[in-house]
Enzyme design. Structure first.
Site, mmCIF file in Angstrom:
data_model
loop_
_atom_site.group_PDB
_atom_site.id
_atom_site.type_symbol
_atom_site.label_atom_id
_atom_site.label_comp_id
_atom_site.label_asym_id
_atom_site.label_seq_id
_atom_site.Cartn_x
_atom_site.Cartn_y
_atom_site.Cartn_z
ATOM 1 N N LYS A 110 33.062 -9.395 -13.879
ATOM 2 C CA LYS A 110 33.006 -8.694 -12.594
ATOM 3 C C LYS A 110 32.462 -7.296 -12.798
ATOM 4 O O LYS A 110 32.714 -6.663 -13.824
ATOM 5 C CB LYS A 110 34.403 -8.593 -11.983
ATOM 6 C CG LYS A 110 34.384 -8.384 -10.496
ATOM 7 C CD LYS A 110 34.191 -9.705 -9.770
ATOM 8 C CE LYS A 110 34.219 -9.582 -8.289
ATOM 9 N NZ LYS A 110 34.288 -10.911 -7.680
ATOM 10 N N GLY A 222 39.837 -10.547 8.525
ATOM 11 C CA GLY A 222 38.584 -10.155 7.878
ATOM 12 C C GLY A 222 37.439 -10.875 8.554
ATOM 13 O O GLY A 222 37.430 -12.106 8.582
HETATM 14 N N1 GLU Z 1 31.725 -12.645 -5.682
HETATM 15 C C1 GLU Z 1 31.889 -14.053 -5.564
HETATM 16 C C2 GLU Z 1 33.261 -14.493 -5.999
HETATM 17 O O1 GLU Z 1 34.174 -13.705 -6.049
HETATM 18 C C3 GLU Z 1 30.766 -14.831 -6.215
HETATM 19 C C4 GLU Z 1 30.544 -14.599 -7.644
HETATM 20 C C5 GLU Z 1 29.303 -15.301 -8.194
HETATM 21 O O2 GLU Z 1 28.649 -16.014 -7.473
HETATM 22 O O3 GLU Z 1 29.046 -15.100 -9.373
HETATM 23 O O4 GLU Z 1 33.487 -15.641 -6.207
#
Ligand code: GLU
Length: 420
Positions: A110, A222
């Site tokens: 992340k 949301g």
């Molecule tokens: N941000 C999205 C999640 O939390 C997608 C992450 C991605 O596609 O790598 O799942």
């Protein structure tokens, strides 16, 4: 409420521990739990940026690479003023679990930047996005670490980042970022498919519980893109959306809400409270406590905690946001008989389509939206059934079983690769 309980990373660790304590770990390496409870690597950096007016600002940023035993680190980039080191660590942990539970060959990571993108001009946003890639590109590669959008990051931002990366490595590299626009190697069907996944999950889980999606009432916390698209698809399945909230407040009508109008309001950067049809207007958080069949928290972490879980009256909760329910709240909701379809299963459509995009970028051959839909449907039915069957057999929560399925797969990969 102790601060620790509100710490998303502590929450993620405690979810792992709970599953680990229940599962059969006879053939597990004893240090597996310790290893999987922390990211493999965390990069913390400061990004200096010259603003349009000539002044300088520094934006702190993080990249957590949690686990890559099953494939490259994978996960979104969050631009938000509340981003913290521990939040990014938590979100990277959930990504590892998510990719494992839906059985795609990717690990978890992340990114986060402490910034309110709404305060930046479009050019400042572009410069910040490019500066972040310049600072981190040595750690990225389609076969190493592949970021994607998350809260407040868009396909346009992914296109800038992919462009910057391609320039730095002297090679057009669409597979370096997913969630890109179609013009720059994005996947067909992305917007619809991520929301569609949530609908399939809910439909399947209700069917497995000998129930049906038709006529159910839905409360949605949301009103971002994924939540609203999902609400639209749910309405097509005859679900009645009766409550919606965003950061400005919430609206309620026990018969129905017009999702089309709400979508238009959001496109014009207005709040749901500007809704013109008949609806009661209430405080944003109240949506969590309304009587309804299905509650979908689709905002940020730590929305249902030990403090307010007893007020929840929904019959079933599906987590579209990452980490909206704390472990303490999990216990209270379980005692109240409220089941939760956990985030790592329910919102996995997002990363599933990222996986499809990454595969298409690698093979340089692109599928149609129909191909994506078909592939998505098969994967979700398998994943949901797998978690549901094991939770039924063993009388524990869907969350615990989703974690167990994930941990078994991650352990196997780490062991076979000699990491354990
Ligand atoms: N941000 C999205 C999640 O939390 C997608 C992450 C991605 O596609 O790598 O799942």
């Amino acid at each position: 409420m102790s601060e620790k309980k509100q710490d998303a990373f502590e929450n993620a660790r405690s979810q792992i521990k709970k599953a680990y304590d229940i599962m059969n770990t006879d053939n597990f390496q004893e240090w597996f739990l310790e290893l999987i409870s922390v990211p493999k690597r965390i990069i913390e950096l400061q990004i200096p940026l010259q603003m349009d007016d000539g002044s300088f600002k520094i934006f702190p940023a993080f990249r957590a690479q949690h686990n890559d035993a099953r494939g490259p680190f994978k996960g979104g980039i969050r631009f938000h003023p509340d981003v913290s080191r521990n939040e990014v660590k938590a979100l990277s942990t959930w990504m590892t679990m998510k990719c494992a539970v839906i059985d795609i060959p990717l690990g978890g990571g992340k990114w986060g930047i402490i910034v309110n993108p709404k305060e930046l001009s479009i050019r400042e946003l572009e410069r910040l996005s490019r500066a972040y890639v310049q600072a981190l590109y040595k750690y990225l590669w389609p076969k190493t670490d592949v970021p994607a959008p998350d809260v407040n990051t868009t396909p346009q931002i992914m296109a800038w980042m992919m462009d910057e990366y391609s320039k730095l490595v002297w090679e057009y590299t669409p597979g370096s970022f997913t969630g890109k626009p179609l013009s720059s190697g994005g996947s067909a069907g992305r917007g619809q498919a991520t929301a569609q996944w949530g609908v399939y999950v809910l439909d399947k889980i209700l069917e497995l519980r000998n129930d049906s999606i038709k006529g159910k009432t839905l409360c949605l916390q949301g009103a971002g893109n994924a939540g609203l698209t999902m609400a639209k698809l749910m309405v097509e399945k005859w679900i009645k959306v009766i409550w919606i909230s965003d950061s400005g407040g919430g609206i309620y009508n026990k018969e129905w809400l017009d999702i089309e109008e709400i979508s238009k309001l959001k496109q014009n950067k207005k709040s749901v409270t500007d809704y013109t049809w008949d609806a009661e207007k209430l405080d944003a958080k109240e949506v969590l406590y309304k009587e309804c069949d299905v509650l979908i928290p689709a905002a940020l972490e730590n929305q249902i905690t030990g403090d307010n879980a007893s007020k929840v009256q929904a019959k079933l909760i599906m987590e579209l946001a990452n980490g909206p329910i704390t472990p303490e709240a999990d216990e209270i909701l379980a005692q109240k008989g409220i089941d939760i379809i956990p985030d790592i299963l329910a919102n996995a459509g997002w990363v599933m389509v990222s996986y499809f995009e990454w595969v298409q970028n690698d093979q340089n051959f692109y599928w149609t939206a129909e191909d994506i839909q078909e592939k998505l449907k098969n994967r979700i039915l398998q994943s949901a059934e797998n978690v549901f069957d094991r939770a039924q057999e063993n009388k524990t929560t869907y969350r615990v079983w989703a974690f167990i399925v994930a941990l078994e797969r991650i352990h196997a990969a780490m062991k076979d690769r000699g990491e354990l």
